[in-house]
Scaffold this motif. Structure first.
Motif: not given
Length: 368
Positions: A91-108
């Motif tokens: 749960x924690x890994x998915x939520x925080x990992x999604x935040x990281x993915x959203x900004x770093x991978x998707x926005x990038x």
């Protein structure tokens, strides 16, 4: 052999209640789950956007509210499923990992894509980010990121690890209530902003659709909404069950699985919407979607899971995941503040931070 039990067993595997014994089959079901989430999120989002268009709300507000709530649904279902199964790390890994993915991978990558398309189409480069977006939804995103990291520094609420020992760090139920209060404040702020700007259309604002039969059209949207939700739920169960099985086979921590495979898999709807918005020239929709999704990942996903059961927090989250989430949020907002766009070079910086984080997490924490 009980022949009647075989179809039942196959059904339980197909809907994600049980994992098959074969790792290859697990991998195929993970892929099926991701495809189901992507298609379901697509239907879910398209119907939500059409409903929003009927209310004539500007695109950036649509992205930060209705679209982000729709695309965050996979993260919520995956995290809740993991929590109910006693796997709080997911749960924690998915939520925080999604935040990281959203900004770093998707926005990038979207900023890099926008730069490429701008050179090809001879148009202005950069993803637009208004000052109002930065000081409004952007502030809630930063505040939520800092708040969840501060909360995770302490042990409270009686959380236990999977081994049954008391957790050194945790998110308690009373902290979850505070996060839900932040979520309520964000929703109220977004609603007031939407009402205040209903008639302040931007160039990319689409007019409400003209349809002959309004009742049939609304019924079609509702059916799309429900079908999308069902596909997302099915995909979420397949993803959680089989990803855990793969993690055990390769002896990788479930936190790392949540931060990588599950995070990227459940962020596919955000990725799809963001890329399509860039290609179609509606960058504000994708940006609002990412910011709103990050706020919801923290204040809704983690909070709901912590209400179900206090969530244990691992040291990796304290010393790496949380600080990098805050770093990416500050970098995104700071790089966009001056020129009110996320430039190609800014996208490269965000992507480099994300790649560096993955390398550090893999080599320093993967087996912890």
């Amino acid at each position: 052999m009980n022949l009647a039990a075989e179809p039942l067993e196959f059904l339980r595997i197909f809907i994600g209640l049980d994992a098959p014994g074969s790792i290859l089959f697990c991998s195929l079901l993970i892929l099926l789950g991701m495809l189901s989430i992507t298609k379901g999120g697509d239907l879910f989002t398209d119907s939500s956007v059409e409903i929003a268009r009927l209310t004539r709300i500007p695109p950036v507000i649509i992205g930060a509210t209705i679209v982000s709530m729709s695309t965050t649904f996979p993260e919520l279902m995956v995290s809740v499923t993991g929590t109910l199964a006693g796997k709080g790390d997911l749960a924690v890994g998915n939520a925080l990992g999604s935040c990281l993915c959203n900004i770093g991978l998707i926005i990038g990558t979207c900023a890099l894509l926008k730069g490429y398309l701008s050179r090809k189409r001879n148009t202005e480069s950069g993803i637009p980010v208004s000052r109002l977006t930065i000081v409004g939804p952007g502030f809630f995103m930063l505040f939520s990121g800092v708040l969840i990291w501060v909360f995770s520094l302490f042990s409270a609420g009686g959380a236990v690890t999977q081994s049954g020992a008391s957790a050194e760090f945790a998110i308690a139920r009373w902290q979850a209530v505070i996060l839900l209060c932040v979520l309520a404040a964000y929703i109220l702020f977004s609603l007031r902003l939407a009402m205040a700007s209903r008639h302040d259309f931007g160039e990319d604002q689409e007019l409400p659709p003209l349809v002959e039969n309004q009742i049939v059209y609304c019924f079609k949207l509702a059916l799309m909404f429900l079908c999308g939700a069902c596909l997302v739920v099915l995909g979420s169960r397949l993803l959680v069950t089989n990803a855990v099985e793969v993690a055990r086979y390769f002896e990788v921590s479930e936190l790392m699985i949540g931060l990588t495979i599950l995070a990227i898999g459940t962020s596919l709807p955000e990725y799809t919407i963001s890329v399509l918005s860039i290609i179609k020239g509606h960058g504000a929709l994708g940006t609002g979607n990412i910011i709103g999704a990050n706020v919801l990942n923290i204040t809704m996903v983690i909070a709901v899971c912590a209400l179900i059961h206090p969530l244990p927090i691992q040291r990796q989250t304290i010393f790496l995941d949380g600080p990098v989430v805050i770093l990416l949020i500050v970098a995104m907002l700071g790089l966009a503040w001056r020129k009110k766009v996320i430039s190609t070079s800014s996208g490269a910086v965000l992507l480099a931070i994300y790649v560096g984080y993955l390398l550090l997490a893999t080599f320093c924490f993967a087996s912890s």
